[in-house]
Design a protein around this motif. Sequence first.
Motif, PDB file in Angstrom:
ATOM      1  N   MET A   5      29.043 -30.673  61.087  1.00  0.00           N
ATOM      2  CA  MET A   5      27.451 -30.543  61.036  1.00  0.00           C
ATOM      3  C   MET A   5      26.676 -31.768  61.994  1.00  0.00           C
ATOM      4  O   MET A   5      27.079 -32.940  61.737  1.00  0.00           O
ATOM      5  N   MET A   6      25.830 -31.470  62.592  1.00  0.00           N
ATOM      6  CA  MET A   6      24.995 -32.360  63.208  1.00  0.00           C
ATOM      7  C   MET A   6      24.106 -33.282  62.395  1.00  0.00           C
ATOM      8  O   MET A   6      23.454 -32.497  61.858  1.00  0.00           O
ATOM      9  N   GLU A   7      24.114 -34.559  62.660  1.00  0.00           N
ATOM     10  CA  GLU A   7      23.062 -35.198  61.681  1.00  0.00           C
ATOM     11  C   GLU A   7      21.881 -35.456  62.538  1.00  0.00           C
ATOM     12  O   GLU A   7      21.861 -35.288  63.869  1.00  0.00           O
ATOM     13  N   LYS A   8      20.709 -36.099  62.169  1.00  0.00           N
ATOM     14  CA  LYS A   8      19.401 -36.319  62.692  1.00  0.00           C
ATOM     15  C   LYS A   8      19.427 -37.780  62.948  1.00  0.00           C
ATOM     16  O   LYS A   8      19.945 -38.562  61.899  1.00  0.00           O
ATOM     17  N   VAL A   9      18.713 -38.119  63.758  1.00  0.00           N
ATOM     18  CA  VAL A   9      18.365 -39.675  63.831  1.00  0.00           C
ATOM     19  C   VAL A   9      17.833 -40.110  62.612  1.00  0.00           C
ATOM     20  O   VAL A   9      17.823 -41.079  61.992  1.00  0.00           O
ATOM     21  N   GLN A  10      16.914 -39.284  62.005  1.00  0.00           N
ATOM     22  CA  GLN A  10      16.217 -39.640  60.555  1.00  0.00           C
ATOM     23  C   GLN A  10      16.890 -39.875  59.554  1.00  0.00           C
ATOM     24  O   GLN A  10      16.431 -40.342  58.481  1.00  0.00           O
ATOM     25  N   GLU A  11      18.053 -39.442  59.679  1.00  0.00           N
ATOM     26  CA  GLU A  11      19.219 -39.483  58.376  1.00  0.00           C
ATOM     27  C   GLU A  11      20.003 -40.858  58.549  1.00  0.00           C
ATOM     28  O   GLU A  11      20.913 -41.330  57.820  1.00  0.00           O
ATOM     29  N   GLN A  45      24.392 -37.062  68.988  1.00  0.00           N
ATOM     30  CA  GLN A  45      25.040 -37.420  68.095  1.00  0.00           C
ATOM     31  C   GLN A  45      25.688 -38.600  68.642  1.00  0.00           C
ATOM     32  O   GLN A  45      26.124 -39.514  67.695  1.00  0.00           O
ATOM     33  N   HIS A  46      26.099 -38.845  69.781  1.00  0.00           N
ATOM     34  CA  HIS A  46      26.509 -40.168  70.435  1.00  0.00           C
ATOM     35  C   HIS A  46      25.623 -41.180  69.898  1.00  0.00           C
ATOM     36  O   HIS A  46      25.968 -42.230  69.460  1.00  0.00           O
ATOM     37  N   SER A  47      24.404 -40.911  70.285  1.00  0.00           N
ATOM     38  CA  SER A  47      23.328 -41.934  69.804  1.00  0.00           C
ATOM     39  C   SER A  47      23.376 -42.493  68.409  1.00  0.00           C
ATOM     40  O   SER A  47      23.309 -43.483  68.041  1.00  0.00           O
ATOM     41  N   ILE A  48      23.523 -41.401  67.503  1.00  0.00           N
ATOM     42  CA  ILE A  48      23.424 -41.634  66.185  1.00  0.00           C
ATOM     43  C   ILE A  48      24.819 -42.307  65.828  1.00  0.00           C
ATOM     44  O   ILE A  48      24.596 -43.283  64.732  1.00  0.00           O
ATOM     45  N   ASP A  49      25.996 -41.872  66.235  1.00  0.00           N
ATOM     46  CA  ASP A  49      27.027 -42.585  66.199  1.00  0.00           C
ATOM     47  C   ASP A  49      26.872 -44.177  66.076  1.00  0.00           C
ATOM     48  O   ASP A  49      27.178 -45.067  65.496  1.00  0.00           O
ATOM     49  N   ILE A  50      26.458 -44.273  67.520  1.00  0.00           N
ATOM     50  CA  ILE A  50      26.114 -45.710  67.801  1.00  0.00           C
ATOM     51  C   ILE A  50      25.007 -46.476  66.718  1.00  0.00           C
ATOM     52  O   ILE A  50      25.509 -47.778  66.281  1.00  0.00           O
TER      53      ILE A  50
END
Length: 160
Positions: free
Chosen positions: A1-7, A52-57
Amino acid sequence: MMEKVQETHLYKCLKERDSKFISQLDEVIKYAETMLPLINNVFASYTIHGIQHSIDIMEYMYQLINNVDQLSELELVALIYSALLHDIGMIAKNDEIKEIKSDTNIVGKRKYSKVFERYQDEEIALQECIRPEHGIRAEVYQIRNERRIIFDSRNNPCFI
């Protein structure tokens, strides 16, 4: 499931502080969500460089921070922006791709025809023209196309 930056932890830290940067940050998030998929125009065979790559970073950054409370709101925003925008220079729109392939647009010091000579593969040659220069391209892209302003804690403008 894809996360959101806000999370992400970094975003939540800003929310908890009721940061004045949230609305500007939300604009940049929308921008990144729209623009990052365009990286696939050239780099379809690479690891997905979407949101998602940015969220992982961002989450890796958070794990490296010893005490997030010691960072200012501006520092947190800068971390999030860098995670969101660090690969923006890998975007090449169709017109630019045509210019690169016709050698009318030299990327850094990389002339497409010479790179193609070496690799004998159009996709790899295009990637090898853009990838090594994507950091510089990211800066230029932001300055020319999407210059945005944030304000530091003293209300001084900071351009990104």
